[in-house]
Design a protein around this motif. Structure first.
Motif, short mmCIF file in Angstrom:
data_model
loop_
_atom_site.label_atom_id
_atom_site.label_comp_id
_atom_site.label_asym_id
_atom_site.label_seq_id
_atom_site.Cartn_x
_atom_site.Cartn_y
_atom_site.Cartn_z
N ASP A 21 46.00 17.67 -4.88
CA ASP A 21 44.71 17.14 -5.05
C ASP A 21 44.40 16.85 -6.37
N LEU A 22 45.33 17.45 -7.38
CA LEU A 22 45.21 17.14 -8.68
C LEU A 22 45.38 15.55 -8.90
N TYR A 23 46.27 14.95 -8.46
CA TYR A 23 46.56 13.57 -8.28
C TYR A 23 45.53 12.76 -7.84
N ALA A 24 44.94 13.25 -6.59
CA ALA A 24 43.90 12.48 -5.94
C ALA A 24 42.67 12.42 -7.06
N GLU A 25 42.27 13.56 -7.95
CA GLU A 25 41.49 13.79 -8.62
C GLU A 25 41.56 12.69 -9.72
N HIS A 26 42.72 12.51 -10.05
CA HIS A 26 43.00 11.56 -11.13
C HIS A 26 43.37 10.01 -10.79
N GLY A 27 42.73 10.01 -9.36
CA GLY A 27 43.06 8.21 -9.03
C GLY A 27 44.26 7.85 -8.39
N LEU A 28 45.18 8.93 -7.85
CA LEU A 28 46.30 8.59 -7.35
C LEU A 28 46.46 9.45 -6.01
N PRO A 29 45.33 8.82 -4.97
CA PRO A 29 45.59 9.73 -3.62
C PRO A 29 46.74 9.73 -2.86
N ASP A 30 47.58 8.79 -3.15
CA ASP A 30 48.63 8.31 -2.42
C ASP A 30 49.91 8.84 -3.02
N TYR A 31 49.76 9.52 -4.22
CA TYR A 31 51.02 10.25 -4.68
C TYR A 31 51.16 11.45 -4.39
N ARG A 32 52.39 11.73 -4.12
CA ARG A 32 52.74 12.96 -3.43
C ARG A 32 53.57 13.73 -4.38
N PRO A 33 53.50 15.11 -4.47
CA PRO A 33 54.22 15.90 -5.48
C PRO A 33 55.79 15.86 -5.42
N ARG A 34 56.40 15.66 -4.38
CA ARG A 34 57.78 15.40 -3.98
C ARG A 34 58.20 13.89 -4.60
N TYR A 35 57.24 13.14 -5.04
CA TYR A 35 57.61 11.90 -5.87
C TYR A 35 58.32 12.21 -7.07
N SER A 36 57.57 13.27 -7.63
CA SER A 36 57.84 13.42 -9.17
C SER A 36 59.49 13.45 -9.46
N PRO A 37 60.04 14.42 -8.86
CA PRO A 37 61.51 14.44 -9.18
C PRO A 37 62.10 13.16 -8.90
N VAL A 38 61.80 12.20 -8.22
CA VAL A 38 62.34 10.93 -7.91
C VAL A 38 61.95 10.01 -9.14
N VAL A 39 60.74 10.16 -9.69
CA VAL A 39 60.20 9.04 -10.73
C VAL A 39 60.85 9.77 -12.16
N ARG A 40 60.87 11.10 -12.33
CA ARG A 40 61.37 11.60 -13.59
C ARG A 40 62.83 11.35 -13.51
N THR A 41 63.62 11.45 -12.43
CA THR A 41 65.08 11.19 -12.37
C THR A 41 65.43 9.48 -12.85
N LEU A 42 64.59 8.55 -12.10
CA LEU A 42 64.70 7.33 -12.43
C LEU A 42 64.31 6.82 -13.99
N VAL A 43 63.26 7.59 -14.35
CA VAL A 43 63.07 7.39 -15.99
C VAL A 43 64.12 7.90 -16.84
N GLU A 44 65.04 9.04 -16.50
CA GLU A 44 65.95 9.41 -17.18
C GLU A 44 67.18 8.71 -16.97
N GLN A 45 67.68 8.33 -15.83
CA GLN A 45 68.82 7.71 -15.53
C GLN A 45 68.78 6.31 -15.08
N GLY A 46 67.57 5.93 -15.19
CA GLY A 46 67.48 4.23 -14.65
C GLY A 46 67.71 4.17 -13.14
N PRO A 47 67.57 2.77 -12.77
CA PRO A 47 67.83 2.66 -11.08
C PRO A 47 69.14 3.33 -10.74
N LEU A 48 69.05 3.84 -9.42
CA LEU A 48 70.16 4.34 -8.79
C LEU A 48 70.16 4.23 -7.34
#
Length: 150
Positions: A21-48
């Motif tokens: 709901d928080l993501y939807a309120e901020h304009g990302l209705p298709d972003y799911r909480p389970r995406y965050s570990p993926v995003v944070r890992t790719l930011v930290e480690q690069g493409p995998l």
């Protein structure tokens, strides 16, 4: 009587739903909480490769693959063939990078909310879940169920 599985799913739905709901309120209705570990890992480690991504975030290859497919459909990642045609390398897109300030702010807010929730519980939730996983690694649930033949 509510079963243990239903209780666990309900707790997860309440927490995950609030974050979605928080993501939807901020304009990302298709972003799911389970995406965050993926995003944070790719930011930290690069493409995998998906296999390495799965190991880094602590899920099965199948679960990581399913999440990456959903993220690709929503434009948060792309996949390219690796040096071995069997491997797919996951890359963040500009859309995901643009969302990083919100993703990081949500992550920090969620950590604060979990600490607040933990203060109301007899045992911190993460500690209980970690102890449960450790116990199930020592002896899996199937072995604990035993033989139920009539």
């Amino acid at each position: 009587m509510i079963g243990l599985g239903a209780l666990m799913r309900h707790v997860h739905e309440l927490m995950d739903g609030a974050i979605a709901d928080l993501y939807a309120e901020h304009g990302l209705p298709d972003y799911r909480p389970r995406y965050s570990p993926v995003v944070r890992t790719l930011v930290e480690q690069g493409p995998l490769p998906i296999r390495d991504l799965a190991a880094a975030i602590g899920v099965t290859h199948s679960a990581a693959s399913q999440t990456v497919v959903q993220m690709r459909r929503s434009g948060f990642v792309t996949m390219e063939k690796g040096s071995d045609a069997r491997h797919r390398i996951v890359h963040l897109t500009g859309r995901a990078r643009a969302a990083l300030p919100l993703i990081e702010a949500e992550w920090a807010a969620t950590e604060r909310a979990v600490r607040e929730l933990d203060a109301e519980l007899p045992v911190p939730l993460e500690q209980l879940m970690t102890a449960t996983l450790d116990a199930l690694r020592r002896r899996d649930f199937r072995a604990r169920i035993g033989d139920v033949s009539a």
